[in-house]
Design an enzyme around this catalytic site. Structure first.
Site, PDB file in Angstrom:
ATOM      1  N   GLU A 169       8.444  -7.106   6.629  1.00 12.77           N
ATOM      2  CA  GLU A 169       7.916  -5.755   6.814  1.00 12.77           C
ATOM      3  C   GLU A 169       6.620  -5.726   7.618  1.00 12.77           C
ATOM      4  OE1 GLU A 169       8.769  -3.139   3.475  1.00 12.77           O
ATOM      5  OE2 GLU A 169       6.994  -1.990   3.977  1.00 12.77           O
TER       6      GLU A 169
ATOM      7  N   HIS B 204       7.727   7.018  -5.294  1.00 13.35           N
ATOM      8  CA  HIS B 204       6.971   6.122  -6.178  1.00 13.35           C
ATOM      9  C   HIS B 204       5.909   6.897  -6.954  1.00 13.35           C
ATOM     10  CE1 HIS B 204       8.041   2.164  -3.854  1.00 13.35           C
ATOM     11  NE2 HIS B 204       9.027   2.634  -4.580  1.00 13.35           N
TER      12      HIS B 204
ATOM     13  N   ARG C   5       7.781 -23.345  -8.315  1.00 16.49           N
ATOM     14  CA  ARG C   5       7.503 -22.961  -6.908  1.00 16.49           C
ATOM     15  C   ARG C   5       8.762 -22.645  -6.111  1.00 16.49           C
ATOM     16  NH1 ARG C   5       3.607 -27.255  -7.368  1.00 16.49           N
ATOM     17  NH2 ARG C   5       1.628 -26.326  -7.949  1.00 16.49           N
TER      18      ARG C   5
ATOM     19  N   LYS D 200      13.269  -8.718  -1.356  1.00 10.07           N
ATOM     20  CA  LYS D 200      12.067  -8.178  -2.005  1.00 10.07           C
ATOM     21  C   LYS D 200      12.243  -8.354  -3.508  1.00 10.07           C
ATOM     22  CE  LYS D 200      10.228  -4.722   1.144  1.00 10.07           C
ATOM     23  NZ  LYS D 200       9.951  -3.277   1.355  1.00 10.07           N
TER      24      LYS D 200
END
Ligand code: NAD
Ligand code: GLY
Length: 365
Positions: free
Chosen positions: A237, A252, A121, A143
């Site tokens: 974000e 992408h 975790r 990220k």
């Protein structure tokens, strides 16, 4: 010479250290939490070049330093590869205090960060980016994640590192194509936030491509400053941070449509910025002179400016289908990062018919 850029995120704040030879200097790692075990995660290309150097420096601070070597390539940014990191951590009895070090480009950085976010975790991790792209973008801001066959970076977590170490010496072994890919993420900061930097890039693009150390140091520093400024205001974000995805919606789609690894991420983003600039123009947000100026710089950086055909029968339809699998999409509506006048970005939806025209134009240019 060493520059420090700070990223202010309350108790998750950290510094980005930028300079030559940092990886070999024990002082670089002096502020890390006390722990006895470090695990360096790298790949089959980067480990033979730099793992020993980093392991040697870390040995001054950690009793044991393990090395995990992943296969190299975007196509390995998967569950299977991620699991090999967990296998190594468990086989070596790594506990919650173990510090992970991501030594490599964005692929290693994103996967190691995700492993750190989820192992027991959450364990501390440090980014040691070795590509230009990773130094100016992916190692900063937390990220982390992996790809899914249906969409890029679709599985992951926001998880901040304890420290980012941009050792500029590592850029000396980077192939020219990878330098160009990194330039794409550097160029993006201009139109979205800082046209003075864009102008500087226009006059230094050749120096950057030829590995000029002073120019590279400034480009890394300024990019990290802009990214730290954005992430400091919008870590997860909710709004502003999406501007860092300028060029990424089209990009992408190119990566997923061609198959991961065919075009480099930075190449797809470079071409995606050309497409997003054309869309901005089609929607009346910028003039054609701006589109030409941006296209010129992207081309001068050694990046593709003509978009690939992804489907011979319905190319625009294929792009639209792929772009729907995008984290910015809401209820199936694709939202684009567009340029609302040079130096300012906005997020907007666009009629499919306009997007189709832009795709047709960019694929045949
Ligand atoms: P990469 O990690 O695949 O590295 C590019 C290539 O360069 C690889 O073959 C690698 O082994 C090699 N390499 C790395 N350092 C080297 C060195 N110093 N000398 C010689 N070779 C070296 O690609 P990348 O461009 O660094 O990163 C792209 C990835 O980053 C994509 O998966 C993208 O989605 C991700 N990304 C993430 C973020 C984020 O915010 N997390 C932002 C941008 C991109
Ligand atoms: N690379 C985009 C971001 O970090 O938000």
């Amino acid at each position: 010479m060493r520059h420090t850029v700070s990223i202010a995120l309350d108790d998750r704040s950290y510094s980005i250290e930028i300079g030559a030879g940092l990886m070999s200097d024990p002082a670089t790692f002096a502020g890390l939490p006390q722990a006895s075990v470090a695990v360096v995660v790298s790949n089959a290309t980067v480990a033979p070049l730099y793992a020993q150097r980093l392991q040697h420096t870390l040995a001054a601070r950690f009793k044991t330093v393990h090395l995990v070597t992943l296969p190299d390539g975007e196509q390995f940014k998967t569950w299977e590869t991620l699991n090999t990191i967990f296998d190594a951590l468990l086989q070596n009895n790594c506990d919650r205090k173990t510090v992970l070090f991501a030594l490599g480009g964005g692929v290693v950085g994103d996967m190691t960060g995700f492993a750190a976010a989820s192992y027991m975790r959450g364990v501390p991790f440090v980014q040691v980016p070795t590509t230009l792209l990773a130094q100016v973008d992916s190692s900063v801001g937390g990220k982390t994640g992996i790809n899914h066959p249906l969409g890029k970076n679709m599985v992951g977590a926001f998880y901040q590192p304890q420290l980012v170490v941009c050792d500029l010496d590592t850029l000396q072994t980077l192939p020219a194509r990878e330098i160009s890919a990194g330039l794409a993420e550097i160029i993006k900061y201009g139109p979205i936030a800082d046209m003075a930097f864009f102008e500087w890039l226009e006059s230094h693009v050749h120096a950057l491509r030829s590995g000029d150390a002073k120019a590279l140091a400034y480009a890394v520093q300024r990019s990290c400053e802009i990214k730290a400024w954005v992430v400091g205001q919008d870590e997860r974000e909710a709004g502003l941070r999406a501007i860092l995805n300028f060029g990424h919606t089209f990009g992408h789609a190119i990566e997923a449509g061609l198959g991961y690894g065919k075009w480099l991420h930075g190449e797809a983003v470079g071409c995606g910025m050309v497409m997003a600039a054309h869309l901005s123009h089609a929607l009346g947000l910028v003039d054609s002179a701006f589109v030409e100026r941006l296209t010129r710089l992207i081309s001068a950086a050694g990046l593709p400016i003509q978009a690939p055909v992804l489907d011979g029968k319905d190319n625009a339809g294929k792009y639209l289908e792929l772009m729907q699998v995008d984290k910015k999409a809401h209820a199936g509506e694709i939202r684009f990062i567009l340029i609302d006048g040079p130096g300012k970005a906005c997020i907007r939806a666009a009629d499919a018919s306009v997007v189709r025209q832009v795709i047709a134009r960019c694929c045949s240019a």
